[in-house]
Write an enzyme that holds these catalytic residues in place. Structure first.
Site, PDB file in Angstrom:
ATOM      1  N   LEU A  64     -54.434 -37.806  25.655  1.00  0.00           N
ATOM      2  CA  LEU A  64     -55.008 -37.794  23.924  1.00  0.00           C
ATOM      3  C   LEU A  64     -53.322 -37.793  24.069  1.00  0.00           C
ATOM      4  CD1 LEU A  64     -58.271 -35.735  22.618  1.00  0.00           C
ATOM      5  CD2 LEU A  64     -57.395 -38.612  24.319  1.00  0.00           C
ATOM      6  N   TYR A 119     -44.747 -49.245  19.037  1.00  0.00           N
ATOM      7  CA  TYR A 119     -46.076 -48.353  19.290  1.00  0.00           C
ATOM      8  C   TYR A 119     -46.339 -48.959  19.986  1.00  0.00           C
ATOM      9  CZ  TYR A 119     -49.896 -45.179  18.975  1.00  0.00           C
ATOM     10  OH  TYR A 119     -51.164 -45.029  18.986  1.00  0.00           O
ATOM     11  N   LYS A 123     -47.306 -47.972  24.041  1.00  0.00           N
ATOM     12  CA  LYS A 123     -48.829 -47.763  25.075  1.00  0.00           C
ATOM     13  C   LYS A 123     -48.613 -48.740  25.943  1.00  0.00           C
ATOM     14  CE  LYS A 123     -50.611 -44.607  21.917  1.00  0.00           C
ATOM     15  NZ  LYS A 123     -50.950 -43.772  22.640  1.00  0.00           N
ATOM     16  N   ASN A 148     -58.321 -48.087  14.912  1.00  0.00           N
ATOM     17  CA  ASN A 148     -58.025 -47.145  13.491  1.00  0.00           C
ATOM     18  C   ASN A 148     -59.578 -46.268  14.006  1.00  0.00           C
ATOM     19  OD1 ASN A 148     -56.089 -49.227  12.006  1.00  0.00           O
ATOM     20  ND2 ASN A 148     -57.538 -50.396  11.865  1.00  0.00           N
ATOM     21  N   PRO A 309     -95.888 -18.665 -15.474  1.00  0.00           N
ATOM     22  CA  PRO A 309     -97.484 -18.306 -14.941  1.00  0.00           C
ATOM     23  C   PRO A 309     -98.363 -19.015 -16.255  1.00  0.00           C
ATOM     24  CG  PRO A 309     -95.560 -16.093 -14.523  1.00  0.00           C
ATOM     25  CD  PRO A 309     -95.166 -17.895 -15.073  1.00  0.00           C
ATOM     26  N   GLY A 310     -99.824 -19.291 -15.363  1.00  0.00           N
ATOM     27  CA  GLY A 310    -100.371 -19.769 -16.768  1.00  0.00           C
ATOM     28  C   GLY A 310    -100.692 -20.933 -17.593  1.00  0.00           C
TER      29      GLY A 310
END
Length: 398
Positions: A64, A119, A123, A148, A309-310
């Site tokens: 890589l 580039y 490659k 990409n 509560p209640g």
């Protein structure tokens, strides 16, 4: 299997190594065909001696390493061709015919807008070197021309998507020169899964028609076909939706496998730590509180109701709206009555036994906290977002 990863500290290398370790350490058991003993991580800070040792022991190599933003264009060839030559020479030295993967780029097609890419030329030279190595040694060679890549990387470097994610997450200014510009992108998790497929002998082969990937089981190249084509305008619009979600509560549509789902995950990795948490609006009164958590485009909303509560809450019915009540803490009673027939049902519910109860259209309903000391906490889902102009909610005692 011993695996060598060059460029191990880059975006792809980091993600790949993290996930190879998950397999090695038994944390990921979905890839039973892969057994890993050692992972050798080589990067800029490593030594030639280490590389020599790794090349002697590796059973598979992911190359890589590369250069994509040099100060001098000549460094493209040095970084992308020169190191490849060194790596292959060391493998030859040890007579190591391990399979080797090369991370190349679609720019190596030298087609279309990439026709004058330095580039791309570097490659392409690296690709040919690898193919020649495979022919000379018999070692399996797998060349991937990636589009990409979309993953967590340094903003304002070589990824527009990373830059946009960082800028939106951190309230920084950014420019989009042409919203209609289209990118083909590959998400980092999909790339990693593609590398696992390769280790299991399930890689996909292809050829290229210009810059377009054409699947071909006899193709010279390999690919990970799970790419997305998306415009810069679509990317930015999604990011603005993600940014507004803590305020609007609206969860953007993110179907499984969609670009939106992957982009949302990436966007979150750029949030500063002080944005990990955000306040929610609690609607409080002497009976307790009601807080909307999430809105969705087509599946309604989710809320949390807390009753003291209640206390009895509800006492209303709906024409078409329906809900689910799920008590997660406390002890309560849910009552429902059909407003037309008078039929009644009731359900005693508790956080000790999680159950979901439908509130049926045309049935008035309530929820009573039976405890004298504890709050009753209920998750409530509704098939629509509350609309004050059409509430579809009518008071009537059960």
């Amino acid at each position: 299997m011993n695996i060598l990863v060059t460029g191990a500290k880059g975006m792809v290398g980091t993600a790949l190594c993290n996930n190879l370790k998950n397999i090695r350490d038994g944390k990921n058991r979905t890839r039973q065909g892969i057994e890993i003993d050692e992972i050798y991580e080589y990067d800029l800070g490593s030594t030639e001696t280490e590389l020599d040792e790794y090349c002697a022991k590796a059973d598979f190599v992911f190359n890589l390493a590369g250069v994509n933003r040099p100060e001098n264009p000549d460094d493209f060839m040095k970084g992308n061709f020169g190191f490849a030559s060194q790596l292959l020479d060391m493998l030859k030295k040890h007579n190591n015919r391990a399979g080797i993967m090369l991370s190349s780029s679609v720019q190596a097609t030298l087609a279309g807008r990439f026709g004058n890419s330095e580039y791309g030329r570097s490659k392409k030279a690296g690709e040919e070197l690898f193919f020649q190595y495979g022919e000379e040694t018999g070692a399996p060679v797998y060349v991937y021309r990636f589009v990409n890549l979309m993953g967590h990387s340094k903003p304002k470097y070589n990824s527009a998507i990373s830059t946009f994610c960082w800028a939106v997450a951190n309230n920084e200014e950014f420019n989009v020169n042409d919203r209609s510009t289209e990118l083909e992108v590959l998400y980092i998790d999909d790339l990693v899964e593609g590398m696992f497929d390769l280790l299991e002998g399930k890689e996909q082969h292809c050829e290229f028609d210009g810059v377009e990937t054409v699947l071909d089981e006899n193709g010279r190249y390999c690919c990970v076909p799970a790419t997305h084509k998306v415009t810069l305008g679509e990317i930015v619009d999604l990011l603005e939706e993600f940014k507004s979600q803590p305020i609007s509560l609206m969860m953007p549509k993110c179907p499984d496998g969609s670009f939106a789902k992957k982009l949302f995950s990436l966007y979150l990795t750029y949030l500063p730590a002080d944005k990990f948490k955000y306040a929610m609006k609690m609607n409080c009164d002497d009976r307790g509180s009601f807080t909307e958590l999430v809105h969705t485009v087509d599946c309604g909303q989710v809320s949390i109701n807390i009753s003291k509560p209640g206390i009895t809450k509800g006492q209303h019915w709906h024409n078409s709206k329906w809900e689910q009540f799920i008590v997660v803490h406390g002890h309560g009673l849910i009552q429902e009555r059909n407003i037309n027939t008078g039929e009644t049902v009731e359900f005693e519910v508790s956080g000790d036994k999680i159950e979901s109860i439908y509130m049926i259209p045309g049935w008035t309903h309530n929820i009573i906290n039976l405890s004298d000391t504890e709050d009753l906490v209920t998750v409530m889902t509704c098939n629509e977002i509350f609309n004050p102009e059409h509430p579809d909610t009518f008071f009537e005692l059960v």
